[in-house]
Design a protein around this motif. Structure first.
Motif, PDB file in Angstrom:
ATOM      1  N   PHE A 191      57.001 -48.526  38.833  1.00  0.00           N
ATOM      2  CA  PHE A 191      56.603 -49.151  37.948  1.00  0.00           C
ATOM      3  C   PHE A 191      57.545 -49.147  36.535  1.00  0.00           C
ATOM      4  CE2 PHE A 191      52.317 -48.945  39.344  1.00  0.00           C
ATOM      5  CZ  PHE A 191      51.761 -50.420  39.443  1.00  0.00           C
ATOM      6  N   GLY A 192      58.988 -48.702  36.765  1.00  0.00           N
ATOM      7  CA  GLY A 192      59.623 -48.669  35.626  1.00  0.00           C
ATOM      8  C   GLY A 192      59.668 -47.542  34.624  1.00  0.00           C
ATOM      9  N   VAL A 193      58.816 -46.435  34.652  1.00  0.00           N
ATOM     10  CA  VAL A 193      58.662 -45.450  33.892  1.00  0.00           C
ATOM     11  C   VAL A 193      60.059 -44.608  33.993  1.00  0.00           C
ATOM     12  CG1 VAL A 193      57.522 -43.278  33.115  1.00  0.00           C
ATOM     13  CG2 VAL A 193      56.320 -45.189  33.818  1.00  0.00           C
ATOM     14  N   PRO A 194      60.769 -44.203  32.903  1.00  0.00           N
ATOM     15  CA  PRO A 194      62.060 -43.433  33.294  1.00  0.00           C
ATOM     16  C   PRO A 194      61.682 -41.927  33.792  1.00  0.00           C
ATOM     17  CG  PRO A 194      61.814 -44.570  30.894  1.00  0.00           C
ATOM     18  CD  PRO A 194      60.660 -45.028  31.673  1.00  0.00           C
ATOM     19  N   ALA A 195      62.571 -41.609  34.153  1.00  0.00           N
ATOM     20  CA  ALA A 195      62.244 -40.268  35.031  1.00  0.00           C
ATOM     21  C   ALA A 195      61.881 -39.325  33.956  1.00  0.00           C
ATOM     22  CB  ALA A 195      63.597 -39.657  35.519  1.00  0.00           C
ATOM     23  N   ASP A 196      62.532 -39.291  32.577  1.00  0.00           N
ATOM     24  CA  ASP A 196      62.064 -38.371  31.520  1.00  0.00           C
ATOM     25  C   ASP A 196      60.505 -38.378  31.223  1.00  0.00           C
ATOM     26  OD1 ASP A 196      64.626 -37.389  31.367  1.00  0.00           O
ATOM     27  OD2 ASP A 196      65.034 -38.456  29.717  1.00  0.00           O
ATOM     28  N   ASP A 197      60.022 -39.782  31.246  1.00  0.00           N
ATOM     29  CA  ASP A 197      58.534 -39.832  31.075  1.00  0.00           C
ATOM     30  C   ASP A 197      57.793 -39.874  32.011  1.00  0.00           C
ATOM     31  OD1 ASP A 197      59.581 -40.302  28.328  1.00  0.00           O
ATOM     32  OD2 ASP A 197      59.617 -42.551  28.671  1.00  0.00           O
ATOM     33  N   ALA A 198      58.182 -39.622  33.235  1.00  0.00           N
ATOM     34  CA  ALA A 198      57.418 -39.777  34.448  1.00  0.00           C
ATOM     35  C   ALA A 198      56.230 -38.519  34.504  1.00  0.00           C
ATOM     36  CB  ALA A 198      57.942 -39.911  35.464  1.00  0.00           C
ATOM     37  N   ASP A 199      56.919 -37.293  34.096  1.00  0.00           N
ATOM     38  CA  ASP A 199      56.128 -36.256  33.885  1.00  0.00           C
ATOM     39  C   ASP A 199      54.961 -36.222  33.114  1.00  0.00           C
ATOM     40  OD1 ASP A 199      58.082 -34.855  35.970  1.00  0.00           O
ATOM     41  OD2 ASP A 199      58.860 -33.643  34.464  1.00  0.00           O
ATOM     42  N   ASP A 200      55.060 -36.798  31.905  1.00  0.00           N
ATOM     43  CA  ASP A 200      54.378 -37.088  30.874  1.00  0.00           C
ATOM     44  C   ASP A 200      53.014 -38.004  31.646  1.00  0.00           C
ATOM     45  OD1 ASP A 200      55.602 -35.621  29.160  1.00  0.00           O
ATOM     46  OD2 ASP A 200      56.216 -37.254  28.277  1.00  0.00           O
ATOM     47  N   VAL A 201      53.707 -39.180  32.213  1.00  0.00           N
ATOM     48  CA  VAL A 201      52.696 -39.962  32.773  1.00  0.00           C
ATOM     49  C   VAL A 201      51.836 -39.428  33.919  1.00  0.00           C
ATOM     50  CG1 VAL A 201      52.319 -42.340  34.218  1.00  0.00           C
ATOM     51  CG2 VAL A 201      53.945 -42.185  32.143  1.00  0.00           C
ATOM     52  N   ALA A 202      52.439 -38.699  34.660  1.00  0.00           N
ATOM     53  CA  ALA A 202      51.720 -37.969  35.556  1.00  0.00           C
ATOM     54  C   ALA A 202      50.836 -37.105  35.177  1.00  0.00           C
ATOM     55  CB  ALA A 202      52.620 -37.089  36.622  1.00  0.00           C
ATOM     56  N   GLN A 203      50.797 -36.326  34.215  1.00  0.00           N
ATOM     57  CA  GLN A 203      50.156 -35.471  33.422  1.00  0.00           C
ATOM     58  C   GLN A 203      48.904 -36.225  33.174  1.00  0.00           C
ATOM     59  OE1 GLN A 203      51.632 -33.156  30.218  1.00  0.00           O
ATOM     60  NE2 GLN A 203      49.718 -32.096  29.806  1.00  0.00           N
ATOM     61  N   GLU A 204      49.279 -37.291  32.384  1.00  0.00           N
ATOM     62  CA  GLU A 204      48.064 -38.238  31.812  1.00  0.00           C
ATOM     63  C   GLU A 204      47.256 -38.750  33.204  1.00  0.00           C
ATOM     64  OE1 GLU A 204      48.750 -41.324  28.915  1.00  0.00           O
ATOM     65  OE2 GLU A 204      50.650 -40.192  28.525  1.00  0.00           O
ATOM     66  N   VAL A 205      47.820 -38.911  34.107  1.00  0.00           N
ATOM     67  CA  VAL A 205      46.981 -39.479  35.340  1.00  0.00           C
ATOM     68  C   VAL A 205      46.009 -38.305  35.822  1.00  0.00           C
ATOM     69  CG1 VAL A 205      47.335 -39.980  37.819  1.00  0.00           C
ATOM     70  CG2 VAL A 205      48.755 -41.184  35.904  1.00  0.00           C
ATOM     71  N   PHE A 206      46.480 -37.247  35.977  1.00  0.00           N
ATOM     72  CA  PHE A 206      45.743 -36.034  36.187  1.00  0.00           C
ATOM     73  C   PHE A 206      44.586 -35.467  35.331  1.00  0.00           C
ATOM     74  CE2 PHE A 206      48.922 -35.899  39.543  1.00  0.00           C
ATOM     75  CZ  PHE A 206      48.352 -35.923  40.694  1.00  0.00           C
ATOM     76  N   LEU A 207      44.948 -36.023  34.077  1.00  0.00           N
ATOM     77  CA  LEU A 207      43.796 -35.712  32.987  1.00  0.00           C
ATOM     78  C   LEU A 207      42.581 -36.847  33.139  1.00  0.00           C
ATOM     79  CD1 LEU A 207      45.856 -35.030  29.949  1.00  0.00           C
ATOM     80  CD2 LEU A 207      44.618 -33.487  30.998  1.00  0.00           C
ATOM     81  N   VAL A 208      43.159 -37.958  33.353  1.00  0.00           N
ATOM     82  CA  VAL A 208      42.149 -39.179  33.877  1.00  0.00           C
ATOM     83  C   VAL A 208      41.391 -38.692  35.098  1.00  0.00           C
ATOM     84  CG1 VAL A 208      41.829 -41.722  34.353  1.00  0.00           C
ATOM     85  CG2 VAL A 208      43.338 -40.961  32.737  1.00  0.00           C
ATOM     86  N   VAL A 209      42.121 -38.284  36.282  1.00  0.00           N
ATOM     87  CA  VAL A 209      41.438 -37.858  37.326  1.00  0.00           C
ATOM     88  C   VAL A 209      40.600 -36.573  37.177  1.00  0.00           C
ATOM     89  CG1 VAL A 209      41.982 -36.725  39.644  1.00  0.00           C
ATOM     90  CG2 VAL A 209      43.379 -38.550  38.879  1.00  0.00           C
TER      91      VAL A 209
END
Length: 195
Positions: free
Chosen positions: A45-63
């Motif tokens: 989706f275009g998220v920079p590699a540096d931010d992808a970890d943060d996005v993944a963490q947010e996803v698993f918080l939602v999960v």
């Protein structure tokens, strides 16, 4: 981000997993089996590699919050894709808002020419030398009034002195400033560091 259960996401202790019912995977299982997938989708989706970890963490918080709503008859990767898409879109909107706010801020002034910078330093040194030569009472009134821009009544309140005293000290400081300026114009003032 490591793709193992030794990551900060799992070490934070997902102890209180929701009651997901029969056949639904646990949060540990979802994370262990799909963290790489979520990370790759975020990157796609275009998220920079540096931010992808943060996005993944947010996803698993939602999960973690919504795992009890997952229906085992649905595809888990499709469900994670939807959550990841929403988190990424939210992340991108926040980034856009942040960029818009930053673009509203005026850029810094261009650097001064060395000569102008020298003149500014000389003026500041001149003013500091003048202020150092005043007694404390006059210095405070002059500083608050002529440099900081406070009104006479504000100075009187701040220093807890009568209004007439403010005017007399300010007048005396301004006279001393004029005398100091005249001495400077007449000839160089010997400073301790000029010897």
């Amino acid at each position: 981000m490591s793709k193992t259960l030794d990551t900060p996401l799992t070490s934070a202790g997902f102890v209180a997993e929701p009651d997901v019912g029969y056949g639904a995977p646990s949060l540990r299982e979802v994370f262990a089996n799909h963290v790489g997938y979520v990370w790759r989708i975020a990157r796609a989706f275009g998220v920079p590699a540096d931010d992808a970890d943060d996005v993944a963490q947010e996803v698993f918080l939602v999960v973690h919050r919504r795992l009890h709503t997952f229906q085992p008859s649905r595809s888990l990767p499709a469900w994670l894709f939807g959550i990841t898409r929403n988190v990424v879109l939210s992340h991108q909107r926040a980034h856009t808002r942040r960029e818009r706010r930053l673009s509203a801020v005026e850029p810094p002034a261009p650097p001064r020419e060395p000569e102008a910078s020298l003149e500014l330093r000389q003026a500041a040194a001149f003013m500091q030398e003048f202020l150092d030569g005043l007694d404390v009472d006059k210095r405070m009134v002059f500083l608050l009034g002529d440099i900081e821009g406070l009104t006479a009544s504000e100075i009187a309140d701040a220093l807890e002195i009568p209004l007439g005293t403010v005017f007399s000290r300010l007048r005396a400081a301004r006279i001393k400033l004029e005398q100091f300026s005249q001495r400077l114009r007449a000839g160089p003032v010997r400073r301790p560091h000029d010897r």
